[in-house]
Enzyme design. Sequence first.
Site, PDB file in Angstrom:
ATOM      1  N   ARG A 150      -8.288   1.012   1.447  1.00  0.00           N
ATOM      2  CA  ARG A 150      -7.250   1.290   0.579  1.00  0.00           C
ATOM      3  C   ARG A 150      -7.293   0.364  -0.608  1.00  0.00           C
ATOM      4  O   ARG A 150      -6.397   0.755  -1.614  1.00  0.00           O
ATOM      5  CB  ARG A 150      -5.940   1.608   1.170  1.00  0.00           C
ATOM      6  N   ARG A 180       6.379  16.561   4.715  1.00  0.00           N
ATOM      7  CA  ARG A 180       6.461  14.916   5.086  1.00  0.00           C
ATOM      8  C   ARG A 180       7.374  13.981   4.347  1.00  0.00           C
ATOM      9  O   ARG A 180       7.664  14.385   3.100  1.00  0.00           O
ATOM     10  CB  ARG A 180       4.807  14.395   4.588  1.00  0.00           C
ATOM     11  N   LYS A 195      -8.447  14.769   1.420  1.00  0.00           N
ATOM     12  CA  LYS A 195      -9.353  13.873   2.395  1.00  0.00           C
ATOM     13  C   LYS A 195      -8.939  14.368   3.827  1.00  0.00           C
ATOM     14  O   LYS A 195      -9.916  14.747   4.403  1.00  0.00           O
ATOM     15  CB  LYS A 195      -8.696  12.647   2.278  1.00  0.00           C
ATOM     16  N   ARG A 228       2.761  21.123   0.329  1.00  0.00           N
ATOM     17  CA  ARG A 228       2.291  20.771   1.829  1.00  0.00           C
ATOM     18  C   ARG A 228       3.246  20.927   2.905  1.00  0.00           C
ATOM     19  O   ARG A 228       3.997  20.356   2.648  1.00  0.00           O
ATOM     20  CB  ARG A 228       1.486  19.323   2.005  1.00  0.00           C
TER      21      ARG A 228
HETATM   22  P1  AP5 Z   1      -4.712  16.880   2.525  1.00  0.00           P
HETATM   23  O1  AP5 Z   1      -5.782  17.232   2.880  1.00  0.00           O
HETATM   24  O2  AP5 Z   1      -3.490  16.777   3.254  1.00  0.00           O
HETATM   25  O3  AP5 Z   1      -4.897  15.654   1.276  1.00  0.00           O
HETATM   26  P2  AP5 Z   1      -5.021  14.074   1.580  1.00  0.00           P
HETATM   27  O4  AP5 Z   1      -5.948  13.552   0.489  1.00  0.00           O
HETATM   28  O5  AP5 Z   1      -5.431  13.895   2.945  1.00  0.00           O
HETATM   29  O6  AP5 Z   1      -3.612  13.556   1.252  1.00  0.00           O
HETATM   30  P3  AP5 Z   1      -2.804  12.465   1.932  1.00  0.00           P
HETATM   31  O7  AP5 Z   1      -1.192  12.717   1.330  1.00  0.00           O
HETATM   32  O8  AP5 Z   1      -2.712  12.457   3.428  1.00  0.00           O
HETATM   33  O9  AP5 Z   1      -3.126  11.192   1.442  1.00  0.00           O
HETATM   34  P4  AP5 Z   1      -2.640   9.824   1.503  1.00  0.00           P
HETATM   35  O10 AP5 Z   1      -3.826   9.066   0.943  1.00  0.00           O
HETATM   36  O11 AP5 Z   1      -1.605   9.667   0.378  1.00  0.00           O
HETATM   37  O12 AP5 Z   1      -1.860   9.809   2.588  1.00  0.00           O
HETATM   38  P5  AP5 Z   1      -2.292   8.947   4.059  1.00  0.00           P
HETATM   39  O13 AP5 Z   1      -1.681   9.881   4.996  1.00  0.00           O
HETATM   40  O14 AP5 Z   1      -3.673   8.561   4.003  1.00  0.00           O
HETATM   41  O15 AP5 Z   1      -4.202  18.071   1.050  1.00  0.00           O
HETATM   42  C1  AP5 Z   1      -3.016  18.080   0.530  1.00  0.00           C
HETATM   43  C2  AP5 Z   1      -2.317  19.436   0.507  1.00  0.00           C
HETATM   44  O16 AP5 Z   1      -3.412  20.212  -0.357  1.00  0.00           O
HETATM   45  C3  AP5 Z   1      -2.322  20.279   1.892  1.00  0.00           C
HETATM   46  O17 AP5 Z   1      -1.294  21.273   1.684  1.00  0.00           O
HETATM   47  C4  AP5 Z   1      -3.712  21.273   1.659  1.00  0.00           C
HETATM   48  O18 AP5 Z   1      -3.700  22.346   2.434  1.00  0.00           O
HETATM   49  C5  AP5 Z   1      -4.042  21.409   0.030  1.00  0.00           C
HETATM   50  N1  AP5 Z   1      -5.316  21.396  -0.257  1.00  0.00           N
HETATM   51  C6  AP5 Z   1      -6.436  20.526   0.398  1.00  0.00           C
HETATM   52  N2  AP5 Z   1      -7.619  21.006  -0.415  1.00  0.00           N
HETATM   53  C7  AP5 Z   1      -7.324  21.924  -1.095  1.00  0.00           C
HETATM   54  C8  AP5 Z   1      -8.013  22.680  -2.044  1.00  0.00           C
HETATM   55  N3  AP5 Z   1      -9.362  22.265  -2.336  1.00  0.00           N
HETATM   56  N4  AP5 Z   1      -7.425  23.703  -2.681  1.00  0.00           N
HETATM   57  C9  AP5 Z   1      -6.177  23.882  -2.571  1.00  0.00           C
HETATM   58  N5  AP5 Z   1      -5.321  23.290  -1.833  1.00  0.00           N
HETATM   59  C10 AP5 Z   1      -5.944  22.249  -1.056  1.00  0.00           C
HETATM   60  O19 AP5 Z   1      -1.217   7.890   3.753  1.00  0.00           O
HETATM   61  C11 AP5 Z   1      -0.053   7.647   4.059  1.00  0.00           C
HETATM   62  C12 AP5 Z   1       0.709   6.351   3.921  1.00  0.00           C
HETATM   63  O20 AP5 Z   1       0.212   5.606   5.239  1.00  0.00           O
HETATM   64  C13 AP5 Z   1       0.385   5.543   2.961  1.00  0.00           C
HETATM   65  O21 AP5 Z   1       1.226   5.967   1.523  1.00  0.00           O
HETATM   66  C14 AP5 Z   1       0.392   4.243   3.259  1.00  0.00           C
HETATM   67  O22 AP5 Z   1       2.070   3.752   3.278  1.00  0.00           O
HETATM   68  C15 AP5 Z   1       0.156   4.133   4.808  1.00  0.00           C
HETATM   69  N6  AP5 Z   1      -1.482   4.091   4.691  1.00  0.00           N
HETATM   70  C16 AP5 Z   1      -2.047   4.716   5.302  1.00  0.00           C
HETATM   71  N7  AP5 Z   1      -3.585   4.126   5.276  1.00  0.00           N
HETATM   72  C17 AP5 Z   1      -3.157   2.911   4.726  1.00  0.00           C
HETATM   73  C18 AP5 Z   1      -4.168   1.713   4.561  1.00  0.00           C
HETATM   74  N8  AP5 Z   1      -5.592   1.836   4.751  1.00  0.00           N
HETATM   75  N9  AP5 Z   1      -3.577   0.624   4.045  1.00  0.00           N
HETATM   76  C19 AP5 Z   1      -2.303   0.638   3.901  1.00  0.00           C
HETATM   77  N10 AP5 Z   1      -1.402   1.555   4.310  1.00  0.00           N
HETATM   78  C20 AP5 Z   1      -2.018   2.756   4.571  1.00  0.00           C
END
Ligand code: AP5
Length: 213
Positions: free
Chosen positions: A87, A159, A13, A126
């Site tokens: 979410r 992370r 994402k 990552r």
């Molecule tokens: P990346 O693009 O970083 O993946 P992502 O989908 O953004 O993953 P996240 O871990 O950031 O998502 P998440 O939803 O768990 O975390 P968030 O930060 O929202 O890619 C991942 C890796 O793959 C990278 O190394 C990249 O280079 C590689 N990659 C990407 N695309 C690729 C491809 N096509 N081919 C090969 N490699 C590839 O949330 C974190 C925490 O915050 C949550 O757990 C929660 O505690 C809190 N939180 C956030 N939002 C909310 C909400 N709305 N409500 C409540 N709590 C929330």
Amino acid sequence: MNLVIFGAPGAGKGTQSALLVSELGYRQISTGDLLRKAVREGSSLGLEAKSLMDRGQLVPDEVVLGLVRESLGTLNGVPFILDGFPRNLSQLSQLQSLLSSLGLKLSRAVFLSVDSGLLVERLSGRRVCSKCGSVYHLIAKPPRTPGECDLCGAPLSHRPDDKEGVIRDRLGVYNRDTAPLKDEFRKLGILAEVDAGRPETVVFAAIRSHLGK
Ligand code: AP5
């Protein structure tokens, strides 16, 4: 054309949002990034969020809704991508009320579909720049100099929620709370599903074609 981008942890994402920002002029609103910023700044909101995030649990809805409301208020007509929000079903319904009160509309909800084995590989490899937030992967997208950001030279970090046990918990929370959103977006007629197990540029081309760009 305002978007939601959603999918499991590690689906890409953040990576695809960064391309939408640089190539198509979108503004990214990432609740994960906003929460990590609050943690770095040591605000009371950040302290409350940190222990939940480190355990892979969701932060309370009212906290994230407040962050989203604030960001939406600064757009001045620029199209936005909501990354990581909504979410769960309750966040979706609160988002709908908020958007209608602001006279805004969602045009697409882009679902990034990736096999669970690949998700674990992506998250454990990552690395993130501690200063500018650029995202790397040890194998798929390594930095030119190991451990250093290509863009600003700052050290890369792992992370805290990308540790194996926490990844499992995050995937559990995703399957329970977030995956049901797919049916809701389908009912709203705005779901666009993309096979995101392919290389980054191929995934981006598929998203562009869903957006007609
Ligand atoms: P990346 O693009 O970083 O993946 P992502 O989908 O953004 O993953 P996240 O871990 O950031 O998502 P998440 O939803 O768990 O975390 P968030 O930060 O929202 O890619 C991942 C890796 O793959 C990278 O190394 C990249 O280079 C590689 N990659 C990407 N695309 C690729 C491809 N096509 N081919 C090969 N490699 C590839 O949330 C974190 C925490 O915050 C949550 O757990 C929660 O505690 C809190 N939180 C956030 N939002 C909310 C909400 N709305 N409500 C409540 N709590 C929330």
